[in-house]
Design an enzyme around this catalytic site. Sequence first.
Site, mmCIF file in Angstrom:
data_model
loop_
_atom_site.group_PDB
_atom_site.id
_atom_site.type_symbol
_atom_site.label_atom_id
_atom_site.label_comp_id
_atom_site.label_asym_id
_atom_site.label_seq_id
_atom_site.Cartn_x
_atom_site.Cartn_y
_atom_site.Cartn_z
ATOM 1 N N SER A 148 0.846 -1.199 0.000
ATOM 2 C CA SER A 148 0.000 0.000 0.000
ATOM 3 C C SER A 148 0.880 1.246 0.000
ATOM 4 O O SER A 148 1.996 1.216 0.534
ATOM 5 C CB SER A 148 -0.869 0.036 1.259
ATOM 6 O OG SER A 148 -1.565 1.264 1.348
ATOM 7 N N TYR A 162 -1.756 -0.148 10.202
ATOM 8 C CA TYR A 162 -1.848 -0.483 8.777
ATOM 9 C C TYR A 162 -0.589 -0.096 7.990
ATOM 10 O O TYR A 162 0.014 -0.937 7.318
ATOM 11 C CB TYR A 162 -3.101 0.166 8.183
ATOM 12 C CG TYR A 162 -3.367 -0.237 6.757
ATOM 13 C CD1 TYR A 162 -3.872 -1.500 6.452
ATOM 14 C CD2 TYR A 162 -3.104 0.639 5.692
ATOM 15 C CE1 TYR A 162 -4.111 -1.871 5.132
ATOM 16 C CE2 TYR A 162 -3.342 0.270 4.373
ATOM 17 C CZ TYR A 162 -3.844 -0.987 4.109
ATOM 18 O OH TYR A 162 -4.073 -1.371 2.801
#
Length: 256
Positions: A148, A162
């Site tokens: 990501s 995250y």
Amino acid sequence: MHSYFSLQGRTALVTGGTRGIGRMIAQGLLEAGARVFICARDAEACHETASELSAFGECHALVADLSSEDGAKALAAALEQRIEQLDILVNNAGTTWGAPLESYPVKGWEKVMQLNVTSVFSCIQQLLPLLRKAGNDASPARVINIGSVAGITSHGEDAYAYGPSKAALHQLSRMLARELVAEHINVNVIAPGRFPSKMTRFIANDPDAMARDTALIPMKRWGRGEEMAALAISLASTAGAYMTGNIIPIDGGFHL
Ligand SMILES: NC(=O)c1ccc[n+]([C@@H]2O[C@H](COP(=O)([O-])OP(=O)(O)OC[C@H]3O[C@@H](n4cnc5c(N)ncnc54)[C@H](OP(=O)(O)O)[C@@H]3O)[C@@H](O)[C@H]2O)c1
């Protein structure tokens, strides 16, 4: 489709292939000619999605819960019953957890780290024998990890685990790329910005949040399914045969 991008005769596994980015990639690989296995926890969604995706090629469902090492072992054992070699492994299943800094729960931190990092390591570890059988000098096996831009930039919102989980996945991918290149296994990372999925629908469903979100993206829009599919096809085909250890943002310029 040009033969440079053909996946005819290849077998792929896409974890978390029932929806969102995993489904976009599974469809792309099928359209390029691969036989595709998708897995997720929800058995009904697995079978329904595999049946819908069968419109594009040979697609099979495997139910798997990757929240433990045993889940990765069971997935590898099930695949070994069905296939001789695995040409393309897309480690896409992932999760997030948002909460204020002061009350961010360790339980959430551990859940994110387990699925986004540990389970990817376990899947690669358990599927190595099948990947080794597929890789050769002319066409290396491909591991494509879905990272990501959150693992590259400092925009974390309140999803404290995250970004660090994705940064760890990027680093694991570089380490494994260096080690596995000798065995004809390429390891690369697709690092998406925003794409429509269950994970991001809390933004897509709120017009104000969506306006704030797209304002931060240089291209002023979210990514599209065909753009994600085309990048995955590139990495899985001749286009990606000489590429390993890359972290590739696909984010409309967000990482800039
Ligand atoms: N969407 C974005 O904008 C975006 C941006 C950057 C990176 N990413 C990354 O892209 C990947 C896909 O995300 P997404 O947005 O498409 O998410 P999503 O819509 O929530 O899909 C997640 C997929 O993973 C499966 N899954 C979840 N937990 C699992 C488990 N324990 N074992 C096996 N499968 C599991 C889900 O199915 P079940 O629930 O049935 O198991 C589903 O198929 C993730 O790694 C995410 O971090 C997404």
